[in-house]
Design a protein around this motif. Structure first.
Motif, PDB file in Angstrom:
ATOM      1  N   VAL A   1      13.429  99.453  -2.410  1.00 19.46           N
ATOM      2  CA  VAL A   1      12.919  99.610  -1.049  1.00 19.46           C
ATOM      3  C   VAL A   1      13.661  98.720  -0.064  1.00 19.46           C
ATOM      4  O   VAL A   1      13.913  99.125   1.079  1.00 19.46           O
ATOM      5  N   ILE A   2      14.019  97.501  -0.483  1.00 20.40           N
ATOM      6  CA  ILE A   2      14.654  96.583   0.459  1.00 20.40           C
ATOM      7  C   ILE A   2      16.136  96.876   0.651  1.00 20.40           C
ATOM      8  O   ILE A   2      16.765  96.294   1.539  1.00 20.40           O
ATOM      9  N   ARG A   3      16.694  97.777  -0.133  1.00 18.40           N
ATOM     10  CA  ARG A   3      18.104  98.127   0.039  1.00 18.40           C
ATOM     11  C   ARG A   3      18.262  99.173   1.139  1.00 18.40           C
ATOM     12  O   ARG A   3      17.368  99.998   1.349  1.00 18.40           O
ATOM     13  N   PRO A   4      19.391  99.161   1.833  1.00 17.06           N
ATOM     14  CA  PRO A   4      19.622 100.186   2.853  1.00 17.06           C
ATOM     15  C   PRO A   4      19.526 101.582   2.233  1.00 17.06           C
ATOM     16  O   PRO A   4      20.065 101.853   1.174  1.00 17.06           O
ATOM     17  N   GLY A   5      18.786 102.444   2.888  1.00 17.91           N
ATOM     18  CA  GLY A   5      18.641 103.805   2.392  1.00 17.91           C
ATOM     19  C   GLY A   5      17.566 103.985   1.356  1.00 17.91           C
ATOM     20  O   GLY A   5      17.392 105.094   0.832  1.00 17.91           O
ATOM     21  N   GLY A   6      16.834 102.925   1.020  1.00 23.25           N
ATOM     22  CA  GLY A   6      15.759 103.061   0.042  1.00 23.25           C
ATOM     23  C   GLY A   6      14.713 104.050   0.525  1.00 23.25           C
ATOM     24  O   GLY A   6      14.155 103.874   1.606  1.00 23.25           O
ATOM     25  N   ASP A   7      14.459 105.085  -0.252  1.00 25.60           N
ATOM     26  CA  ASP A   7      13.556 106.160   0.148  1.00 25.60           C
ATOM     27  C   ASP A   7      12.220 105.997  -0.571  1.00 25.60           C
ATOM     28  O   ASP A   7      12.113 106.275  -1.776  1.00 25.60           O
ATOM     29  N   PRO A   8      11.172 105.552   0.118  1.00 28.14           N
ATOM     30  CA  PRO A   8       9.889 105.302  -0.557  1.00 28.14           C
ATOM     31  C   PRO A   8       9.247 106.551  -1.136  1.00 28.14           C
ATOM     32  O   PRO A   8       8.486 106.456  -2.104  1.00 28.14           O
ATOM     33  N   ASP A   9       9.548 107.725  -0.585  1.00 22.54           N
ATOM     34  CA  ASP A   9       8.963 108.954  -1.117  1.00 22.54           C
ATOM     35  C   ASP A   9       9.608 109.346  -2.446  1.00 22.54           C
ATOM     36  O   ASP A   9       8.924 109.716  -3.400  1.00 22.54           O
ATOM     37  N   ARG A  10      10.927 109.259  -2.524  1.00 24.24           N
ATOM     38  CA  ARG A  10      11.615 109.586  -3.774  1.00 24.24           C
ATOM     39  C   ARG A  10      11.267 108.568  -4.860  1.00 24.24           C
ATOM     40  O   ARG A  10      11.108 108.933  -6.032  1.00 24.24           O
ATOM     41  N   LEU A  11      11.157 107.306  -4.479  1.00 30.32           N
ATOM     42  CA  LEU A  11      10.781 106.288  -5.458  1.00 30.32           C
ATOM     43  C   LEU A  11       9.390 106.567  -6.013  1.00 30.32           C
ATOM     44  O   LEU A  11       9.152 106.432  -7.222  1.00 30.32           O
ATOM     45  N   ALA A  12       8.490 106.987  -5.148  1.00 26.07           N
ATOM     46  CA  ALA A  12       7.124 107.265  -5.592  1.00 26.07           C
ATOM     47  C   ALA A  12       7.074 108.442  -6.558  1.00 26.07           C
ATOM     48  O   ALA A  12       6.267 108.453  -7.500  1.00 26.07           O
TER      49      ALA A  12
ATOM     50  N   GLY B   1      10.264  99.040  -8.016  1.00 24.92           N
ATOM     51  CA  GLY B   1      10.676  99.731  -6.810  1.00 24.92           C
ATOM     52  C   GLY B   1      10.932  98.811  -5.640  1.00 24.92           C
ATOM     53  O   GLY B   1      11.516  99.228  -4.638  1.00 24.92           O
ATOM     54  N   GLY B   2      10.522  97.559  -5.753  1.00 26.71           N
ATOM     55  CA  GLY B   2      10.712  96.620  -4.645  1.00 26.71           C
ATOM     56  C   GLY B   2      12.176  96.384  -4.325  1.00 26.71           C
ATOM     57  O   GLY B   2      12.569  96.329  -3.152  1.00 26.71           O
ATOM     58  N   ASN B   3      13.004  96.255  -5.360  1.00 20.00           N
ATOM     59  CA  ASN B   3      14.433  96.041  -5.128  1.00 20.00           C
ATOM     60  C   ASN B   3      15.092  97.271  -4.511  1.00 20.00           C
ATOM     61  O   ASN B   3      16.095  97.155  -3.806  1.00 20.00           O
TER      62      ASN B   3
ATOM     63  N   PHE C   1      -5.089  88.132 -29.597  1.00 21.30           N
ATOM     64  CA  PHE C   1      -4.451  88.618 -28.370  1.00 21.30           C
ATOM     65  C   PHE C   1      -2.930  88.489 -28.461  1.00 21.30           C
ATOM     66  O   PHE C   1      -2.398  87.476 -28.917  1.00 21.30           O
ATOM     67  N   ALA C   2      -2.216  89.542 -28.016  1.00 23.69           N
ATOM     68  CA  ALA C   2      -0.749  89.550 -28.041  1.00 23.69           C
ATOM     69  C   ALA C   2      -0.221  89.946 -26.660  1.00 23.69           C
ATOM     70  O   ALA C   2      -0.848  90.741 -25.948  1.00 23.69           O
ATOM     71  N   TYR C   3       0.942  89.428 -26.325  1.00 24.27           N
ATOM     72  CA  TYR C   3       1.502  89.610 -24.981  1.00 24.27           C
ATOM     73  C   TYR C   3       3.010  89.772 -25.063  1.00 24.27           C
ATOM     74  O   TYR C   3       3.695  89.035 -25.760  1.00 24.27           O
ATOM     75  N   ALA C   4       3.522  90.788 -24.361  1.00 28.34           N
ATOM     76  CA  ALA C   4       4.962  90.991 -24.237  1.00 28.34           C
ATOM     77  C   ALA C   4       5.300  91.144 -22.762  1.00 28.34           C
ATOM     78  O   ALA C   4       4.535  91.739 -21.993  1.00 28.34           O
ATOM     79  N   ASN C   5       6.443  90.591 -22.358  1.00 27.62           N
ATOM     80  CA  ASN C   5       6.909  90.702 -20.980  1.00 27.62           C
ATOM     81  C   ASN C   5       8.339  91.224 -21.013  1.00 27.62           C
ATOM     82  O   ASN C   5       9.255  90.518 -21.435  1.00 27.62           O
ATOM     83  N   LEU C   6       8.527  92.483 -20.586  1.00 31.24           N
ATOM     84  CA  LEU C   6       9.831  93.146 -20.659  1.00 31.24           C
ATOM     85  C   LEU C   6      10.608  93.050 -19.352  1.00 31.24           C
ATOM     86  O   LEU C   6      11.727  93.573 -19.263  1.00 31.24           O
ATOM     87  N   ALA C   7      10.048  92.405 -18.343  1.00 27.81           N
ATOM     88  CA  ALA C   7      10.650  92.386 -17.011  1.00 27.81           C
ATOM     89  C   ALA C   7      11.960  91.599 -16.995  1.00 27.81           C
ATOM     90  O   ALA C   7      12.097  90.581 -17.680  1.00 27.81           O
ATOM     91  N   ILE C   8      12.909  92.074 -16.186  1.00 22.43           N
ATOM     92  CA  ILE C   8      14.201  91.409 -16.012  1.00 22.43           C
ATOM     93  C   ILE C   8      14.551  91.412 -14.529  1.00 22.43           C
ATOM     94  O   ILE C   8      14.463  92.447 -13.864  1.00 22.43           O
ATOM     95  N   ARG C   9      14.945  90.275 -14.040  1.00 26.99           N
ATOM     96  CA  ARG C   9      15.281  90.116 -12.630  1.00 26.99           C
ATOM     97  C   ARG C   9      16.359  91.108 -12.179  1.00 26.99           C
ATOM     98  O   ARG C   9      17.236  91.493 -12.956  1.00 26.99           O
ATOM     99  N   GLY C  10      16.272  91.535 -10.935  1.00 22.43           N
ATOM    100  CA  GLY C  10      17.288  92.388 -10.348  1.00 22.43           C
ATOM    101  C   GLY C  10      17.207  93.855 -10.710  1.00 22.43           C
ATOM    102  O   GLY C  10      17.982  94.662 -10.185  1.00 22.43           O
ATOM    103  N   ARG C  11      16.287  94.240 -11.571  1.00 19.40           N
ATOM    104  CA  ARG C  11      16.241  95.618 -12.033  1.00 19.40           C
ATOM    105  C   ARG C  11      15.711  96.555 -10.940  1.00 19.40           C
ATOM    106  O   ARG C  11      14.730  96.259 -10.262  1.00 19.40           O
TER     107      ARG C  11
END
Length: 292
Positions: free
Chosen positions: A114-125, A110-112, A74-84
């Motif tokens: 959505v919580i910003r002013p003007g975050g558009d959930p439809d465009r993000l989707a 997309g969470g970062n 089994f192999a595992y990679a985590n590419l996530a970076i805070r604030g992205r």
């Protein structure tokens, strides 16, 4: 003659009788190579661990640890970076993840935005839909996350409606591409304050543990993560609560706002903690079943 009170026990006299079948062992999961994409949530912020790469553990590491049990390959990679933000995750992590040729991928993004002013959930989707299509076309099992219900969370509770709209879009994407949905919105345990880190923006170790168990159960994987019921917090008077709120605002909220104004990110200068898919543990002190 056999007494009616003592019937024969020879199974040959009862051709339809058979010993009770032994319970079947749980089937092994089919995955050998897991890659996680995302932001601080997937990096594991809020779950500090000096022994873990990058100094944080998190739900994705916990999921990988369970999947790696008794599986040497089994192999595992985590590419996530805070604030992205979503665009950054897709531009920086999507193609590298595909090139690692995983058979299991998780993506929470997309969470970062959505919580910003003007975050558009439809465009993000719309952007997320294209990314999920590429991941699904690779042949990997894809797990997509909804956002948690922020209704009881200070400050972030104000964007609850946008998160709910984004979640509905994500459910449509999951259905369209026949992928797995890890539904944090439905995980009501996350409304407990003990599930959140002191910054009230990230999950605590208990929160990450709870989410990891949910992901494994969604995948149908038996695991060793025992549910942990948070203890009720003691009642606080208004003065104590006010003092805690002011301390939180000074230590966490104001720095967050300053970074937004300066167009800076907590992830500036941070690299992925596990950029290459590899075994979880090495050397001495490996947990049982982790590759020894």
């Amino acid at each position: 003659m056999t007494s009616p009170s003592n019937p024969p026990t020879d199974s040959s006299l009862f051709p339809d009788a058979s010993p009770a079948a032994a319970p079947e062992a749980a089937p092994e999961h089919p995955w050998h190579r897991y890659v996680a994409l995302g932001d601080s949530f997937t990096e594991g912020i809020g779950d500090p661990s000096p022994e873990s790469p990058g100094g944080h553990r998190g739900w994705a590491d916990r999921v990988a640890e369970e999947l790696a049990r008794d599986r040497d390959d089994f192999a595992y990679a985590n590419l996530a970076i805070r604030g992205r933000l979503l665009n950054q995750i897709l531009e920086e992590q999507l193609q590298p993840a595909i090139e690692l040729r995983p058979d299991l991928v998780t993506i929470c993004a997309g969470g970062n935005d959505v919580i910003r002013p003007g975050g558009d959930p439809d465009r993000l989707a719309e952007k997320m839909d294209g990314a999920v299509a590429r991941l699904a076309e690779s042949g990997a099992t894809v797990v997509l996350f909804t956002g948690p219900d922020l209704g009881t969370t200070p400050v972030l509770g104000s964007v609850r409606g946008r998160v709910a709209i984004y979640n509905e879009n994500l459910r449509t994407i999951a259905a369209r591409h026949d992928i797995v949905m890890a539904d944090m919105w439905a995980l009501r345990e996350l409304s407990n304050r003990e599930m959140w880190a002191p910054d009230r923006l990230h999950f605590s170790p208990l929160g990450h543990h709870t989410i990891a168990a949910m992901v494994l159960e969604t995948l149908g994987v038996e695991h060793t993560l025992e549910p942990q019921e948070p203890k009720p917090l003691p009642a606080k008077n208004w003065r104590t609560a006010r003092t805690e709120d002011l301390t939180w605002a000074r230590d966490y909220f104001v720095p967050w706002v300053v970074r937004r104004v300066r167009h800076r990110s907590s992830g500036d200068g941070i690299a992925a903690k596990r950029p290459v898919a590899g075994p979880l543990f090495g050397g001495q002190g490996m947990p049982p079943g982790s590759g020894d």
